[in-house]
Motif scaffolding. Sequence first.
Motif, mmCIF file in Angstrom:
data_model
loop_
_atom_site.group_PDB
_atom_site.id
_atom_site.type_symbol
_atom_site.label_atom_id
_atom_site.label_comp_id
_atom_site.label_asym_id
_atom_site.label_seq_id
_atom_site.Cartn_x
_atom_site.Cartn_y
_atom_site.Cartn_z
ATOM 1 N N UNK A 65 0.808 -1.224 0.000
ATOM 2 C CA UNK A 65 0.000 0.000 0.000
ATOM 3 C C UNK A 65 0.842 1.277 0.000
ATOM 4 N N UNK A 66 1.999 1.247 0.636
ATOM 5 C CA UNK A 66 2.827 2.456 0.676
ATOM 6 C C UNK A 66 3.583 2.711 -0.636
ATOM 7 N N UNK A 67 3.645 1.735 -1.515
ATOM 8 C CA UNK A 67 4.406 1.864 -2.769
ATOM 9 C C UNK A 67 3.530 1.881 -4.013
ATOM 10 N N UNK A 68 2.297 2.315 -3.882
ATOM 11 C CA UNK A 68 1.386 2.218 -5.021
ATOM 12 C C UNK A 68 1.694 3.246 -6.099
ATOM 13 N N UNK A 73 -5.733 0.445 -0.927
ATOM 14 C CA UNK A 73 -6.421 0.761 0.316
ATOM 15 C C UNK A 73 -7.287 1.989 0.075
ATOM 16 N N UNK A 74 -8.076 2.352 1.062
ATOM 17 C CA UNK A 74 -9.026 3.442 0.862
ATOM 18 C C UNK A 74 -8.381 4.832 0.885
ATOM 19 N N UNK A 75 -7.065 4.913 1.017
ATOM 20 C CA UNK A 75 -6.358 6.191 0.920
ATOM 21 C C UNK A 75 -6.010 6.537 -0.520
ATOM 22 N N UNK A 76 -6.128 5.583 -1.420
ATOM 23 C CA UNK A 76 -5.783 5.803 -2.830
ATOM 24 C C UNK A 76 -7.062 6.047 -3.619
ATOM 25 N N UNK A 77 -7.096 7.149 -4.328
ATOM 26 C CA UNK A 77 -8.243 7.463 -5.175
ATOM 27 C C UNK A 77 -7.809 7.256 -6.623
ATOM 28 N N UNK A 78 -8.408 6.259 -7.280
ATOM 29 C CA UNK A 78 -8.113 6.008 -8.681
ATOM 30 C C UNK A 78 -9.178 6.670 -9.541
ATOM 31 N N UNK A 94 -11.104 -1.657 4.358
ATOM 32 C CA UNK A 94 -10.168 -0.638 3.857
ATOM 33 C C UNK A 94 -9.658 -0.972 2.455
ATOM 34 N N UNK A 95 -10.066 -2.105 1.916
ATOM 35 C CA UNK A 95 -9.591 -2.552 0.604
ATOM 36 C C UNK A 95 -10.578 -2.142 -0.489
ATOM 37 N N UNK A 96 -10.039 -1.615 -1.594
ATOM 38 C CA UNK A 96 -10.859 -1.265 -2.737
ATOM 39 C C UNK A 96 -10.349 -2.040 -3.955
ATOM 40 N N UNK A 97 -11.266 -2.684 -4.665
ATOM 41 C CA UNK A 97 -10.948 -3.375 -5.909
ATOM 42 C C UNK A 97 -11.491 -2.521 -7.054
ATOM 43 N N UNK A 98 -10.603 -2.126 -7.957
ATOM 44 C CA UNK A 98 -10.980 -1.347 -9.150
ATOM 45 C C UNK A 98 -10.594 -2.152 -10.379
ATOM 46 N N UNK A 99 -11.527 -2.277 -11.316
ATOM 47 C CA UNK A 99 -11.281 -3.069 -12.523
ATOM 48 C C UNK A 99 -11.335 -2.148 -13.737
ATOM 49 N N UNK A 100 -10.239 -2.162 -14.505
ATOM 50 C CA UNK A 100 -10.115 -1.345 -15.699
ATOM 51 C C UNK A 100 -10.068 -2.237 -16.931
#
Length: 184
Positions: free
Chosen positions: A123-126, A152-157, A174-180
């Motif tokens: 999470x710290x190296x995204x 994690x929920x601190x990253x806004x994609x 706190x986990x978010x799954x985003x599919x592109x």
Amino acid sequence: MRIISGKFGSRNLKSVPGNKTRPTTDKVKESLFNMIGPYFNGGNFLDLFAGSGAVSIEAVSRGFDSATLVDRQYSAIKTINENIKITKDKNAFNVLKMNAENALTYLSENNRKYDIVFLDPPYKDQKMITQLNEIKNLNLLNNGGIVVCETDDNVILEDNVEGYKMIQQKKYGITIISIYKLQE
């Protein structure tokens, strides 16, 4: 941690020792495969931050022909290889000990293409946007290919990253799954 479903279902997997690797929980893994599958008729899967290898092993268990697992840590590679032995199907897996950037270049130079790329960096190296662009620019996705990002929920994609369209996003704690999906 276990393989949830498919031909290797219910087999237990080992976790990477120490605290440098954060495994995808069984709940998130099951939800992820319900979002993208849940079962497949072939294809190639790339896990760029493989950790224990659980997500890639689940993908092959559910019908992918092969999975490439990348990690830079010795303890992760050792755990991945132990977990692959549990499947008794080592030919379905390709394990690379290198960092994500070098792996993307290497895979491109070897004309590898994938149907799904899974990105779950520490999470710290995204660097998701950079990696999404690199995957597209190196032509690593097959037509209709998707990239699954676990953050994690601190990253806004962004909904739309150049060359991609976000087709689904769900939050689990706190986990978010985003599919592109790669745009044709």
